[in-house]
Design an enzyme around this catalytic site. Structure first.
Site, PDB file in Angstrom:
ATOM      1  N   ASP A   1      45.886  43.198  29.705  1.00 37.90           N
ATOM      2  CA  ASP A   1      45.318  41.580  29.692  1.00 37.90           C
ATOM      3  C   ASP A   1      46.491  41.504  28.450  1.00 37.90           C
ATOM      4  O   ASP A   1      46.528  42.014  27.304  1.00 37.90           O
ATOM      5  CB  ASP A   1      44.306  41.326  29.757  1.00 37.90           C
ATOM      6  CG  ASP A   1      44.124  39.819  30.132  1.00 37.90           C
ATOM      7  OD1 ASP A   1      43.496  39.715  31.165  1.00 37.90           O
ATOM      8  OD2 ASP A   1      44.416  39.031  29.473  1.00 37.90           O
TER       9      ASP A   1
ATOM     10  N   ASP B   1      51.549  42.265  28.925  1.00 40.00           N
ATOM     11  CA  ASP B   1      52.154  41.210  29.415  1.00 40.00           C
ATOM     12  C   ASP B   1      52.293  41.432  30.874  1.00 40.00           C
ATOM     13  O   ASP B   1      53.617  42.533  30.862  1.00 40.00           O
ATOM     14  CB  ASP B   1      53.216  40.624  28.784  1.00 40.00           C
ATOM     15  CG  ASP B   1      53.781  39.352  29.434  1.00 40.00           C
ATOM     16  OD1 ASP B   1      53.406  39.032  30.496  1.00 40.00           O
ATOM     17  OD2 ASP B   1      54.867  38.688  28.669  1.00 40.00           O
TER      18      ASP B   1
ATOM     19  N   TYR C   1      53.363  28.059  42.326  1.00 37.58           N
ATOM     20  CA  TYR C   1      52.206  28.927  42.492  1.00 37.58           C
ATOM     21  C   TYR C   1      51.996  29.159  43.924  1.00 37.58           C
ATOM     22  O   TYR C   1      51.778  30.480  44.308  1.00 37.58           O
ATOM     23  CB  TYR C   1      50.890  28.149  42.142  1.00 37.58           C
ATOM     24  CG  TYR C   1      49.522  28.937  42.331  1.00 37.58           C
ATOM     25  CD1 TYR C   1      49.188  29.788  41.057  1.00 37.58           C
ATOM     26  CD2 TYR C   1      48.656  28.840  43.295  1.00 37.58           C
ATOM     27  CE1 TYR C   1      48.158  30.763  41.106  1.00 37.58           C
ATOM     28  CE2 TYR C   1      47.649  29.554  43.396  1.00 37.58           C
ATOM     29  CZ  TYR C   1      47.366  30.489  42.420  1.00 37.58           C
ATOM     30  OH  TYR C   1      46.087  31.237  42.448  1.00 37.58           O
TER      31      TYR C   1
ATOM     32  N   LYS D   1      52.543  32.918  45.550  1.00 35.60           N
ATOM     33  CA  LYS D   1      51.332  33.727  46.307  1.00 35.60           C
ATOM     34  C   LYS D   1      51.808  34.329  47.718  1.00 35.60           C
ATOM     35  O   LYS D   1      51.548  35.362  48.037  1.00 35.60           O
ATOM     36  CB  LYS D   1      50.373  32.877  46.349  1.00 35.60           C
ATOM     37  CG  LYS D   1      49.448  32.884  44.782  1.00 35.60           C
ATOM     38  CD  LYS D   1      49.115  33.882  44.208  1.00 35.60           C
ATOM     39  CE  LYS D   1      48.486  34.008  42.881  1.00 35.60           C
ATOM     40  NZ  LYS D   1      48.082  35.114  42.402  1.00 35.60           N
TER      41      LYS D   1
ATOM     42  N   THR E   1      36.215  30.501  38.230  1.00 39.14           N
ATOM     43  CA  THR E   1      36.711  31.326  36.978  1.00 39.14           C
ATOM     44  C   THR E   1      37.304  30.366  36.112  1.00 39.14           C
ATOM     45  O   THR E   1      37.454  28.933  36.504  1.00 39.14           O
ATOM     46  CB  THR E   1      37.769  32.184  37.592  1.00 39.14           C
ATOM     47  OG1 THR E   1      38.940  31.354  37.901  1.00 39.14           O
ATOM     48  CG2 THR E   1      37.199  33.182  38.725  1.00 39.14           C
TER      49      THR E   1
HETATM   50  N1  LIG Z   1      40.090  31.355  40.850  1.00 36.34           N
HETATM   51  C1  LIG Z   1      40.548  30.958  42.014  1.00 36.34           C
HETATM   52  O1  LIG Z   1      40.222  30.022  42.764  1.00 36.34           O
HETATM   53  C2  LIG Z   1      41.720  31.920  42.482  1.00 36.34           C
HETATM   54  C3  LIG Z   1      42.149  31.749  43.823  1.00 36.34           C
HETATM   55  C4  LIG Z   1      43.023  32.516  44.484  1.00 36.34           C
HETATM   56  C5  LIG Z   1      43.866  33.220  43.908  1.00 36.34           C
HETATM   57  N2  LIG Z   1      43.399  33.614  42.403  1.00 36.34           N
HETATM   58  C6  LIG Z   1      44.281  34.627  41.742  1.00 36.34           C
HETATM   59  O2  LIG Z   1      43.313  35.519  41.202  1.00 36.34           O
HETATM   60  C7  LIG Z   1      43.863  36.046  40.107  1.00 36.34           C
HETATM   61  C8  LIG Z   1      42.853  36.271  39.087  1.00 36.34           C
HETATM   62  O3  LIG Z   1      42.751  34.777  38.609  1.00 36.34           O
HETATM   63  P1  LIG Z   1      41.308  34.276  37.954  1.00 36.34           P
HETATM   64  O4  LIG Z   1      40.637  33.310  38.862  1.00 36.34           O
HETATM   65  O5  LIG Z   1      40.435  35.450  37.448  1.00 36.34           O
HETATM   66  O6  LIG Z   1      41.767  33.716  36.545  1.00 36.34           O
HETATM   67  P2  LIG Z   1      41.336  33.679  35.109  1.00 36.34           P
HETATM   68  O7  LIG Z   1      42.157  32.918  34.136  1.00 36.34           O
HETATM   69  O8  LIG Z   1      39.820  33.924  34.965  1.00 36.34           O
HETATM   70  O9  LIG Z   1      41.957  35.473  34.746  1.00 36.34           O
HETATM   71  C9  LIG Z   1      43.422  35.798  34.974  1.00 36.34           C
HETATM   72  C10 LIG Z   1      43.379  36.651  33.657  1.00 36.34           C
HETATM   73  O10 LIG Z   1      45.054  36.997  33.738  1.00 36.34           O
HETATM   74  C11 LIG Z   1      45.395  37.225  32.423  1.00 36.34           C
HETATM   75  N3  LIG Z   1      46.788  36.984  32.266  1.00 36.34           N
HETATM   76  C12 LIG Z   1      47.444  35.600  32.513  1.00 36.34           C
HETATM   77  N4  LIG Z   1      48.716  35.919  32.227  1.00 36.34           N
HETATM   78  C13 LIG Z   1      48.811  37.106  31.934  1.00 36.34           C
HETATM   79  C14 LIG Z   1      49.928  37.957  31.605  1.00 36.34           C
HETATM   80  N5  LIG Z   1      51.270  37.553  31.531  1.00 36.34           N
HETATM   81  N6  LIG Z   1      49.851  39.151  31.660  1.00 36.34           N
HETATM   82  C15 LIG Z   1      48.618  39.842  31.533  1.00 36.34           C
HETATM   83  N7  LIG Z   1      47.624  39.211  32.088  1.00 36.34           N
HETATM   84  C16 LIG Z   1      47.660  37.925  31.913  1.00 36.34           C
HETATM   85  C17 LIG Z   1      44.378  36.059  31.649  1.00 36.34           C
HETATM   86  O11 LIG Z   1      44.610  36.253  30.289  1.00 36.34           O
HETATM   87  C18 LIG Z   1      43.128  36.333  32.358  1.00 36.34           C
HETATM   88  O12 LIG Z   1      42.380  37.262  31.728  1.00 36.34           O
HETATM   89  C19 LIG Z   1      45.181  35.211  39.774  1.00 36.34           C
HETATM   90  O13 LIG Z   1      46.272  35.987  40.075  1.00 36.34           O
HETATM   91  C20 LIG Z   1      45.001  34.079  40.539  1.00 36.34           C
HETATM   92  O14 LIG Z   1      46.160  33.316  41.073  1.00 36.34           O
HETATM   93  C21 LIG Z   1      42.450  33.029  41.895  1.00 36.34           C
END
Ligand SMILES: NC(=O)c1ccc[n+]([C@@H]2O[C@H](COP(=O)([O-])OP(=O)(O)OC[C@H]3O[C@@H](n4cnc5c(N)ncnc54)[C@H](O)[C@@H]3O)[C@@H](O)[C@H]2O)c1
Length: 273
Positions: free
Chosen positions: A36, A62, A178, A182, A213
């Site tokens: 992360d 990253d 976004y 996806k 989240t």
């Molecule tokens: N929360 C939702 O409703 C939802 C729905 C559909 C899909 N998602 C997807 O699920 C995944 C996780 O999202 P989440 O909801 O847990 O969000 P979150 O913000 O809680 O966690 C995302 C994590 O990714 C890390 N991150 C961001 N950019 C980064 C980079 N360049 N390199 C390394 N790490 C990086 C962040 O620091 C964080 O720890 C994402 O891909 C998101 O698009 C989330």
């Protein structure tokens, strides 16, 4: 102990869905690389994994960097003895997104960048190229890079779980980048499933609905947005990160040994039309 003796790398493992996967997998016997950009939360996850008796390594990486992905996967091999499972959870909802539970800071950052929810016409016609590129770099190219680096090291087969979204199939409020990223993740998942099957590597996507989240904190803090989102969900609630991690556990384990190239929507009934 469905993952006993396995080693998993989780990109974006410091928060939300990625963190829930780290903790769930560790409870089932896996050792974990937490990759992360956020050191503090990443170290917290390491401590949580170690607290249940498993080994964990934090790598500041990253997702958009080829070198960082190589480092994360190599640390799994060198320090934890192999690589069996990859979850690509690193993701951003827009340029400049930083995962934090400080909702006010997120609201201020959105206001400074121009809210992508306010005017759909403007959000599309005036989308800066840099914003488009930033989201694709992390969400889509980042997923490709992680898959490549991991597959090269999964010498005894493995299971890869990508994070797509309900937005992969239906445009979602916010930036078009976004949803497009996806949709790309979903196609990449199918392509990788075919390409890597000869190596015994399965590749599946999870398409979460609205999950509780940091990424959706601004929605929950804005009643009009929350109502608009929840009106699309028959179960009328946000999902929990644990509910996504449970599906990831099934996909990571041998219980899904004949499943590859599939997307699993964990979305409270969003796709029931
Ligand atoms: N929360 C939702 O409703 C939802 C729905 C559909 C899909 N998602 C997807 O699920 C995944 C996780 O999202 P989440 O909801 O847990 O969000 P979150 O913000 O809680 O966690 C995302 C994590 O990714 C890390 N991150 C961001 N950019 C980064 C980079 N360049 N390199 C390394 N790490 C990086 C962040 O620091 C964080 O720890 C994402 O891909 C998101 O698009 C989330």
């Amino acid at each position: 102990m469905r993952l006993e003796g396995k080693v998993a790398v989780v990109t974006g493992g410091a928060n939300g869905i990625g963190r829930a996967c780290c903790e769930r997998f560790a409870a089932e016997g896996a050792d974990i690389v937490v990759a992360d950009v956020l050191d503090g939360p990443g170290q917290e996850v390491v401590a949580a994994v170690e607290a249940v008796g498993r080994r964990a390594v934090f790598v500041r990486a990253d997702a958009a960097s080829p070198e960082d992905n190589e480092r994360s996967m190599q640390r799994a091999v060198e320090e934890l003895g192999g690589l069996d499972v990859l979850v690509t959870s690193a993701g951003i909802s827009g340029k400049g997104y930083v995962s934090t539970d400080d909702t006010q800071a997120q609201l201020q950052r959105m206001a400074a960048g121009g809210s992508t929810f306010a005017d759909p016409v403007q959000a599309f016609t005036e989308l800066p190229l840099a914003d488009w590129q930033a989201v694709l770099d992390v969400n889509l190219t980042g997923t490709l890079l992680a898959l490549q680096s991991a597959a090269r090291r999964m010498t005894s087969g493995g299971s890869i779980i990508t994070l797509a979204s309900i937005a992969a199939k239906q445009p979602e409020a916010g930036t078009p980048a976004y949803s497009v990223s996806k949709a790309g993740v979903w196609m990449l998942t199918k392509f990788a499933a075919r390409s890597l099957a000869p190596l015994g590597i399965r590749v599946n996507a999870i398409g979460p609905g609205f999950i509780d989240t940091n990424m959706t904190a601004v929605v929950r803090a804005t009643p009009t947005l929350q109502d608009r989102f929840m009106a699309q969900v028959p179960m009328a609630r946000f999902g929990t990160p644990r509910e996504i991690a449970d599906t990831a556990l099934f996909l990571a384990s041998d219980e899904s040994s004949y499943t590859t190239g599939e997307i699993f929507h964990v979305d409270g009934g969003f796709y029931t039309e």
